[in-house]
Design an enzyme around this catalytic site. Sequence first.
Site, short mmCIF file in Angstrom:
data_model
loop_
_atom_site.label_atom_id
_atom_site.label_comp_id
_atom_site.label_asym_id
_atom_site.label_seq_id
_atom_site.Cartn_x
_atom_site.Cartn_y
_atom_site.Cartn_z
N LYS A 223 16.53 13.43 -9.44
CA LYS A 223 17.62 12.66 -8.68
C LYS A 223 17.14 11.08 -8.72
O LYS A 223 18.01 10.17 -8.92
CB LYS A 223 17.89 13.13 -7.19
CG LYS A 223 18.26 14.59 -7.25
CD LYS A 223 18.38 15.04 -5.75
CE LYS A 223 18.77 16.62 -6.07
NZ LYS A 223 18.60 17.58 -4.79
N GLN B 221 16.13 17.45 0.92
CA GLN B 221 15.87 18.57 0.05
C GLN B 221 15.68 20.13 0.66
O GLN B 221 14.64 20.10 1.44
CB GLN B 221 14.68 18.29 -0.71
CG GLN B 221 14.50 19.23 -2.18
CD GLN B 221 15.74 19.16 -2.97
OE1 GLN B 221 16.30 18.26 -3.24
NE2 GLN B 221 16.31 20.35 -3.40
N ASP C 271 25.19 15.40 0.12
CA ASP C 271 25.08 16.78 -0.44
C ASP C 271 26.14 17.42 -0.11
O ASP C 271 26.60 18.68 -0.26
CB ASP C 271 23.81 17.30 0.32
CG ASP C 271 22.75 17.78 -0.88
OD1 ASP C 271 23.00 17.71 -1.89
OD2 ASP C 271 21.65 17.95 -0.31
#
Length: 293
Positions: free
Chosen positions: A53, A97, A120
Amino acid sequence: MKLLDGKLIAEQIKTEIALEVKEQYIDKGINPPHLAAVLVGEDPASMTYVSAKEKACREVGFLSSVYRYPANITEDKLLEIIDFLNADHEIDGFIVQVPLPKHIDEQKIIERIDPRKDVDGFHPVNIGKMVLGLPCFLPATPMGIMTLLERYDIEIDGKNCVVLGRSHNVGTPISILLSRKAKYGNGTVTLCHSHTSNIAAIASAADILVVAMGKEGFVTAGMVKKNAVVVDVGIHRIPSAETKSGFRLKGDVKFDEVSGKCSYITPVPGGVGLMTIVSLLQNTLKAAKKAVN
Ligand code: NAP
């Protein structure tokens, strides 16, 4: 058979984003979009995802930062960090994450994220808005799949779509997106899971088959209709003496046998995974433009 080439489409989209960043931000002296990631512990897969990312951010000219914490961080401390990121005007969007260590309630952490920064697309507010078809951050993996289908102009309207797997991040949202009233939508969707009987018969009737089960090589040629479109979300690291990394990536679909039967298929690697990262960039750009409130 044609590949639904996630690498190619991801590169195209990154080029488009990079141009927009240059013209709308850098050339005008405005700070480019900023994506932050929170990484807890040292899970190798999570570390790989977060560096991928960061790399993607660099490629398009975004700012990126990673907040790293040991696996024994307390839930309260992590919640404080979320509050800090929510309030930091320099950061447009951030992700935490997952998976998180077992002593931390993942849902509680997700719900603490400001939905306007939840790139997200995991916050219940964004999930709810997705269901209602309102402007929101779509979860990155299903969004990447939809983008891939759109860019290849795959007709979904009126098609029989089967999704294998009902996770919150992939299976359930992709089933909603395929069935919503939209140009790339209007599919008739069957969502399968571990309580589904006769999964092979259901799968083999699909015009569009999305597989997100986490079972390496589960889908065989016998489970796929001739000329179906097959999207393989699964990612498995298989030990291999032939690669420098010591492993090969495989999906939930037996690519070698299924590719001979279908009209389109996503490879693993080079399919959905790269589209997931690019969706995160698209969501971050959207967050920077304050397009979701
Ligand atoms: P998950 O949370 O583990 O969910 C798996 C789903 O598959 C569950 O709904 C489960 O049913 C169903 N399932 C498992 N075994 C089954 C069986 N034998 N028959 C029928 N249904 C079965 O999975 P996920 O997070 O969606 O991930 C799936 C795969 O995609 C994993 O390999 C993951 O690494 C990969 N992934 C890739 C990306 C990417 O960017 N490419 C992103 C996310 C995930 P129940 O609900 O009944 O348990």
